[in-house]
Design a protein around this motif. Structure first.
Motif, PDB file in Angstrom:
ATOM      1  N   GLU A 177      -1.085 -10.720 -32.735  1.00 19.66           N
ATOM      2  CA  GLU A 177      -0.781  -9.285 -32.844  1.00 19.66           C
ATOM      3  C   GLU A 177      -1.489  -8.447 -31.794  1.00 19.66           C
ATOM      4  N   ASN A 178      -2.412  -9.049 -31.030  1.00 23.05           N
ATOM      5  CA  ASN A 178      -3.117  -8.313 -29.985  1.00 23.05           C
ATOM      6  C   ASN A 178      -2.416  -8.369 -28.640  1.00 23.05           C
ATOM      7  N   LEU A 179      -1.295  -9.069 -28.567  1.00 24.55           N
ATOM      8  CA  LEU A 179      -0.569  -9.111 -27.303  1.00 24.55           C
ATOM      9  C   LEU A 179       0.032  -7.747 -27.016  1.00 24.55           C
ATOM     10  N   ILE A 180      -0.117  -7.306 -25.796  1.00 25.10           N
ATOM     11  CA  ILE A 180       0.439  -6.019 -25.386  1.00 25.10           C
ATOM     12  C   ILE A 180       1.577  -6.289 -24.425  1.00 25.10           C
ATOM     13  N   ARG A 181       2.725  -5.749 -24.703  1.00 28.53           N
ATOM     14  CA  ARG A 181       3.869  -5.925 -23.819  1.00 28.53           C
ATOM     15  C   ARG A 181       3.949  -4.706 -22.891  1.00 28.53           C
ATOM     16  N   ILE A 182       3.993  -4.971 -21.622  1.00 25.13           N
ATOM     17  CA  ILE A 182       4.106  -3.921 -20.623  1.00 25.13           C
ATOM     18  C   ILE A 182       5.578  -3.839 -20.226  1.00 25.13           C
ATOM     19  N   TRP A 183       6.183  -2.704 -20.387  1.00 27.05           N
ATOM     20  CA  TRP A 183       7.597  -2.546 -20.058  1.00 27.05           C
ATOM     21  C   TRP A 183       7.784  -1.850 -18.718  1.00 27.05           C
ATOM     22  N   ARG A 184       6.832  -1.009 -18.342  1.00 24.76           N
ATOM     23  CA  ARG A 184       7.004  -0.281 -17.080  1.00 24.76           C
ATOM     24  C   ARG A 184       5.695  -0.316 -16.301  1.00 24.76           C
ATOM     25  N   ALA A 185       5.809  -0.428 -15.011  1.00 26.00           N
ATOM     26  CA  ALA A 185       4.626  -0.444 -14.154  1.00 26.00           C
ATOM     27  C   ALA A 185       4.341   0.947 -13.611  1.00 26.00           C
ATOM     28  N   ARG A 186       5.140   1.917 -13.983  1.00 24.82           N
ATOM     29  CA  ARG A 186       5.032   3.232 -13.370  1.00 24.82           C
ATOM     30  C   ARG A 186       5.248   4.308 -14.422  1.00 24.82           C
ATOM     31  N   ASP A 187       4.542   5.419 -14.292  1.00 30.84           N
ATOM     32  CA  ASP A 187       4.747   6.550 -15.193  1.00 30.84           C
ATOM     33  C   ASP A 187       6.175   7.051 -15.065  1.00 30.84           C
ATOM     34  N   PRO A 188       6.817   7.473 -16.184  1.00 27.08           N
ATOM     35  CA  PRO A 188       8.192   7.948 -16.115  1.00 27.08           C
ATOM     36  C   PRO A 188       8.342   9.304 -15.450  1.00 27.08           C
ATOM     37  N   GLU A 189       7.246   9.971 -15.136  1.00 29.75           N
ATOM     38  CA  GLU A 189       7.305  11.322 -14.544  1.00 29.75           C
ATOM     39  C   GLU A 189       7.824  11.308 -13.127  1.00 29.75           C
ATOM     40  N   GLN A 204       0.811  -1.214   0.000  1.00 31.35           N
ATOM     41  CA  GLN A 204       0.000   0.000   0.000  1.00 31.35           C
ATOM     42  C   GLN A 204       0.848   1.270   0.000  1.00 31.35           C
ATOM     43  N   ASP A 205       1.958   1.275   0.733  1.00 35.94           N
ATOM     44  CA  ASP A 205       2.787   2.481   0.738  1.00 35.94           C
ATOM     45  C   ASP A 205       3.406   2.734  -0.639  1.00 35.94           C
ATOM     46  N   HIS A 206       3.643   1.686  -1.426  1.00 34.76           N
ATOM     47  CA  HIS A 206       4.163   1.863  -2.786  1.00 34.76           C
ATOM     48  C   HIS A 206       3.066   2.411  -3.709  1.00 34.76           C
ATOM     49  N   VAL A 207       1.817   1.918  -3.531  1.00 36.19           N
ATOM     50  CA  VAL A 207       0.686   2.460  -4.296  1.00 36.19           C
ATOM     51  C   VAL A 207       0.533   3.941  -3.985  1.00 36.19           C
ATOM     52  N   ASP A 208       0.570   4.278  -2.688  1.00 30.96           N
ATOM     53  CA  ASP A 208       0.439   5.676  -2.277  1.00 30.96           C
ATOM     54  C   ASP A 208       1.550   6.535  -2.869  1.00 30.96           C
ATOM     55  N   GLY A 209       2.725   5.929  -3.066  1.00 29.65           N
ATOM     56  CA  GLY A 209       3.860   6.649  -3.654  1.00 29.65           C
ATOM     57  C   GLY A 209       3.838   6.709  -5.172  1.00 29.65           C
ATOM     58  N   GLY A 210       2.852   6.080  -5.805  1.00 30.37           N
ATOM     59  CA  GLY A 210       2.702   6.207  -7.253  1.00 30.37           C
ATOM     60  C   GLY A 210       2.916   4.948  -8.066  1.00 30.37           C
ATOM     61  N   LEU A 211       3.178   3.821  -7.436  1.00 30.68           N
ATOM     62  CA  LEU A 211       3.412   2.587  -8.192  1.00 30.68           C
ATOM     63  C   LEU A 211       2.067   1.955  -8.546  1.00 30.68           C
TER      64      LEU A 211
END
Length: 100
Positions: free
Chosen positions: A88-100, A63-70
Motif C-alpha cells: 500500500e506504500n507504492l506511489i504511482r506517478i502519472w505525470r512528470a510535469r505540473d499541469p499548469e 537541460q533545455d527541457h528542465v529549463d522549460g519546466g519538465l
C-alpha cells in the motif's frame, strides 16, 4: 507519465529506484531503473517505494527541457517512510510535469 510531445524524454528520479510497469500499451515486469526513456507521444507507468524521507527531484535529462519546466521536486514525509515496504506504500506517478 504522459509525453504528449514529439521529443523523447529520459526522465530521472533522484534518491529512489522505480519499477517500470508499463510503456505505451505494453506491460513490463521487474524492470528496475532510476531513469526511463519516455517515448514520443506515449505514456508510461512506474511504481516506487517511498522509503527515504526528504526532498526528491524528478526531471528530464535534457537541460533545455528542465529549463522549460519538465521537473518536479517531491517531499516524502518520514511518517510515510516509517510504514515500510508494504504494497500500500507504492506511489504511482502519472505525470512528470505540473499541469499548469
Amino acid at each position: 507519465m504522459n509525453n504528449g510531445s514529439g521529443d523523447e524524454h529520459p526522465v530521472h528520479m533522484h534518491r529512489h529506484s522505480f519499477e517500470i510497469t508499463k510503456v505505451g500499451a505494453k506491460p513490463t515486469f521487474g524492470v528496475i531503473k532510476d531513469t526511463i526513456g519516455l517515448p514520443r507521444y506515449s505514456v508510461a507507468e512506474i511504481d516506487f517505494v517511498a522509503d527515504d524521507p526528504g526532498a526528491t527531484f524528478f526531471h528530464c535529462h535534457h537541460q533545455d527541457h528542465v529549463d522549460g519546466g519538465l521537473r518536479r521536486a517531491h517531499h516524502l514525509s518520514a511518517k510515510l517512510a516509517d510504514v515500510g515496504f508494504q504494497e500500500e506504500n507504492l506511489i504511482r506517478i502519472w505525470r512528470a510535469r505540473d499541469p499548469e
